[in-house]
Enzyme design. Sequence first.
Site, PDB file in Angstrom:
ATOM      1  N   ARG A 180       0.826  -1.210   0.000  1.00 50.38           N
ATOM      2  CA  ARG A 180       0.000   0.000   0.000  1.00 50.38           C
ATOM      3  C   ARG A 180       0.860   1.259   0.000  1.00 50.38           C
ATOM      4  O   ARG A 180       0.510   2.257  -0.641  1.00 50.38           O
ATOM      5  CB  ARG A 180      -0.956  -0.021   1.204  1.00 50.38           C
ATOM      6  CG  ARG A 180      -2.087  -1.046   1.016  1.00 50.38           C
ATOM      7  CD  ARG A 180      -2.699  -1.405   2.351  1.00 50.38           C
ATOM      8  NE  ARG A 180      -3.898  -2.223   2.248  1.00 50.38           N
ATOM      9  CZ  ARG A 180      -3.919  -3.551   2.118  1.00 50.38           C
ATOM     10  NH1 ARG A 180      -2.778  -4.233   2.049  1.00 50.38           N
ATOM     11  NH2 ARG A 180      -5.065  -4.216   2.058  1.00 50.38           N
TER      12      ARG A 180
ATOM     13  N   ARG B 124      -5.568 -18.311  -9.167  1.00 53.97           N
ATOM     14  CA  ARG B 124      -6.379 -17.697  -8.106  1.00 53.97           C
ATOM     15  C   ARG B 124      -7.537 -16.885  -8.684  1.00 53.97           C
ATOM     16  O   ARG B 124      -7.411 -16.263  -9.736  1.00 53.97           O
ATOM     17  CB  ARG B 124      -5.468 -16.854  -7.200  1.00 53.97           C
ATOM     18  CG  ARG B 124      -4.435 -17.740  -6.524  1.00 53.97           C
ATOM     19  CD  ARG B 124      -3.543 -16.979  -5.588  1.00 53.97           C
ATOM     20  NE  ARG B 124      -4.274 -16.480  -4.422  1.00 53.97           N
ATOM     21  CZ  ARG B 124      -3.730 -15.721  -3.496  1.00 53.97           C
ATOM     22  NH1 ARG B 124      -2.458 -15.365  -3.590  1.00 53.97           N
ATOM     23  NH2 ARG B 124      -4.447 -15.310  -2.469  1.00 53.97           N
TER      24      ARG B 124
ATOM     25  N   SER C 199     -12.808  -9.873   2.798  1.00 53.64           N
ATOM     26  CA  SER C 199     -11.516  -9.746   2.121  1.00 53.64           C
ATOM     27  C   SER C 199     -11.055  -8.290   2.097  1.00 53.64           C
ATOM     28  O   SER C 199     -11.710  -7.424   1.506  1.00 53.64           O
ATOM     29  CB  SER C 199     -11.629 -10.269   0.689  1.00 53.64           C
ATOM     30  OG  SER C 199     -10.549  -9.802  -0.089  1.00 53.64           O
TER      31      SER C 199
ATOM     32  N   ASP D   3      -3.920 -15.422   7.487  1.00 54.30           N
ATOM     33  CA  ASP D   3      -2.672 -15.991   6.966  1.00 54.30           C
ATOM     34  C   ASP D   3      -1.953 -16.868   7.982  1.00 54.30           C
ATOM     35  O   ASP D   3      -0.904 -17.441   7.682  1.00 54.30           O
ATOM     36  CB  ASP D   3      -1.738 -14.860   6.508  1.00 54.30           C
ATOM     37  CG  ASP D   3      -2.308 -14.117   5.306  1.00 54.30           C
ATOM     38  OD1 ASP D   3      -3.083 -14.722   4.546  1.00 54.30           O
ATOM     39  OD2 ASP D   3      -1.979 -12.924   5.133  1.00 54.30           O
TER      40      ASP D   3
ATOM     41  N   LYS E  37      -5.864 -19.363  -1.364  1.00 52.54           N
ATOM     42  CA  LYS E  37      -4.652 -18.584  -1.066  1.00 52.54           C
ATOM     43  C   LYS E  37      -3.554 -19.002  -2.060  1.00 52.54           C
ATOM     44  O   LYS E  37      -3.851 -19.533  -3.115  1.00 52.54           O
ATOM     45  CB  LYS E  37      -4.240 -18.801   0.396  1.00 52.54           C
ATOM     46  CG  LYS E  37      -5.239 -18.211   1.381  1.00 52.54           C
ATOM     47  CD  LYS E  37      -5.268 -16.699   1.283  1.00 52.54           C
ATOM     48  CE  LYS E  37      -6.293 -16.079   2.190  1.00 52.54           C
ATOM     49  NZ  LYS E  37      -6.449 -14.645   1.959  1.00 52.54           N
TER      50      LYS E  37
ATOM     51  N   ARG F 117      -4.646 -23.970   0.852  1.00 48.28           N
ATOM     52  CA  ARG F 117      -3.959 -24.152   2.147  1.00 48.28           C
ATOM     53  C   ARG F 117      -4.646 -25.157   3.053  1.00 48.28           C
ATOM     54  O   ARG F 117      -3.984 -25.769   3.894  1.00 48.28           O
ATOM     55  CB  ARG F 117      -3.840 -22.811   2.886  1.00 48.28           C
ATOM     56  CG  ARG F 117      -2.713 -22.004   2.394  1.00 48.28           C
ATOM     57  CD  ARG F 117      -2.406 -20.810   3.274  1.00 48.28           C
ATOM     58  NE  ARG F 117      -1.328 -20.090   2.603  1.00 48.28           N
ATOM     59  CZ  ARG F 117      -1.105 -18.792   2.703  1.00 48.28           C
ATOM     60  NH1 ARG F 117      -1.870 -18.046   3.473  1.00 48.28           N
ATOM     61  NH2 ARG F 117      -0.104 -18.240   2.059  1.00 48.28           N
TER      62      ARG F 117
HETATM   63  C1  S3P Z   1      -4.263  -8.994   2.443  1.00 49.10           C
HETATM   64  C2  S3P Z   1      -5.511  -9.530   2.632  1.00 49.10           C
HETATM   65  C3  S3P Z   1      -5.733 -10.968   2.879  1.00 49.10           C
HETATM   66  C4  S3P Z   1      -4.444 -11.712   3.212  1.00 49.10           C
HETATM   67  C5  S3P Z   1      -3.322 -11.301   2.320  1.00 49.10           C
HETATM   68  C6  S3P Z   1      -3.041  -9.818   2.474  1.00 49.10           C
HETATM   69  C7  S3P Z   1      -4.139  -7.547   2.210  1.00 49.10           C
HETATM   70  O1  S3P Z   1      -6.294 -11.532   1.707  1.00 49.10           O
HETATM   71  O2  S3P Z   1      -4.646 -13.093   3.119  1.00 49.10           O
HETATM   72  O3  S3P Z   1      -2.141 -12.013   2.637  1.00 49.10           O
HETATM   73  O4  S3P Z   1      -3.005  -7.010   2.298  1.00 49.10           O
HETATM   74  O5  S3P Z   1      -5.162  -6.904   1.935  1.00 49.10           O
HETATM   75  P1  S3P Z   1      -7.886 -11.536   1.433  1.00 49.10           P
HETATM   76  O6  S3P Z   1      -8.299 -10.156   1.142  1.00 49.10           O
HETATM   77  O7  S3P Z   1      -8.044 -12.456   0.255  1.00 49.10           O
HETATM   78  O8  S3P Z   1      -8.497 -12.095   2.678  1.00 49.10           O
END
Ligand code: S3P
Length: 459
Positions: A39, A135, A181, A334, A361, A365
């Site tokens: 970000r 994915r 998510s 995670d 993932k 997983r």
């Molecule tokens: C993340 C959100 C999560 C996480 C990923 C990092 C992020 O994924 O599993 O490692 O930085 O927004 P999801 O949005 O698919 O839950």
Amino acid sequence: MPARLPKPAPIETKPLSAHRSPGLTGSVRVPGDKSISHRALIFGLLSVGETEIEGLLEAGDVLATAEACRRLGATVTRIGEGSWRVHGVGVGGLLSPDGTLDFGNAGTGSRLMMGVVAGHGITATFDGDASLRQRPMMRVLTPLLKMGAEIVVSAEGNRLPLTLRGAADPVPISYESPIASAQVKSAVLLAGINAPGETTVIEAEATRDHTERMLRHFGAEVTVTPHGAHGRRIVLRGRPDLKPKPVIVPADPSSAAFPLVAALIVPGSDIVIEGVMMNPLRTGLITTLREMGADISEANLRVEGGEDVADLTARHSTLRGVEVPAERAPSMIDEYPVLAVAAAFAEGQTHMRGLGELRVKESDRLAAVAAGLAANGVAHRIEGDDLIVTGSAAVPGGGDVVTHMDHRIAMAFLVMGLASRVPVRVDDTAFIATSFPSFIPMMRSLGAEFGADFGADLA
Ligand code: S3P
């Protein structure tokens, strides 16, 4: 055409075994948070001028996002270790990149950047490695198409490689995400930056809030209110004038999870992990481990870069099985592979509920963890979306674990091997470099033993 791009060349595999180790001791700092690192680079791209970042995670996933920011028009420079500068072009100043944006193994980088591209009148092709190509992308594309973006061409099932044409004038939407998510939420908000009026995301379960925090930090107006029992409603006022701001990236709790669990299961251990981010939307693992009887204490609580951080001390502990409620999943999504390893060493049953998202993932997983537990003699079963592990302090080990291009499967089972009777071997450690390149030397510095002499019973 993107759909006909050749598959990326496989990286050389690096198998490794982890051996029963003496008590782990010492003090370490794990690398910068992966979510915040992606970000920070993206917000640098979206503001005009220089954004300085300290503590950036220098790992494969984040370096792919840095390269994508360059191709979209930013100048991204490494000044020193973890110290980076992004000269951004600002909202509306993005360029259609020449060639493909290759996100490697990174779901977060690719999905967040789809949000950025969707909110601009540019066209970009997204690709990644064999794991990322499998994915699902519709979870972010569904709202982004509503905002005016178009899929020009894609592989089957709207997977990568995929070419996305953004909307020069994105439509602000109110989106109730069917999936808990942060990536979906963030993609919509990032597209909403360039939309007039208000873009709203409603989430039934609160997910990590780094995008909301960073939007505010860079000068946008974001309102967050509770929604239902565990959710939130996030409203972004569009077309903010984003101003570059320094970003300090705290240590990643998802990386800290590995030495933390290692210290709990290796007898005689007593370690400190410094400066770990304690954002409550990321600390579900610590809550769960404490319920299991883990001796984890926090010291030097402070704020770094707008996030609470603490030095964590973890000591070897007698763990017991617990119930892990589904609503806790977003705050530790995670961490389930390494929690399953902790559960293998806990007396009794650990019931982890609501793990459906683990199937999409970096690997499936749920299946990879179950196979790793089976290979190492740990009793477990999957019931619907739940994983139930029946543990004991004496884990047999001796398994050959298939990592399926998944860094967290590799690290979790290496942690298991540090305390199992017989070493655990993982077929490939190469992907650890996507999130935690210093994992093996850091664990060795604490006393962890890794090596090639797989098969010797050290019990
Ligand atoms: C993340 C959100 C999560 C996480 C990923 C990092 C992020 O994924 O599993 O490692 O930085 O927004 P999801 O949005 O698919 O839950």
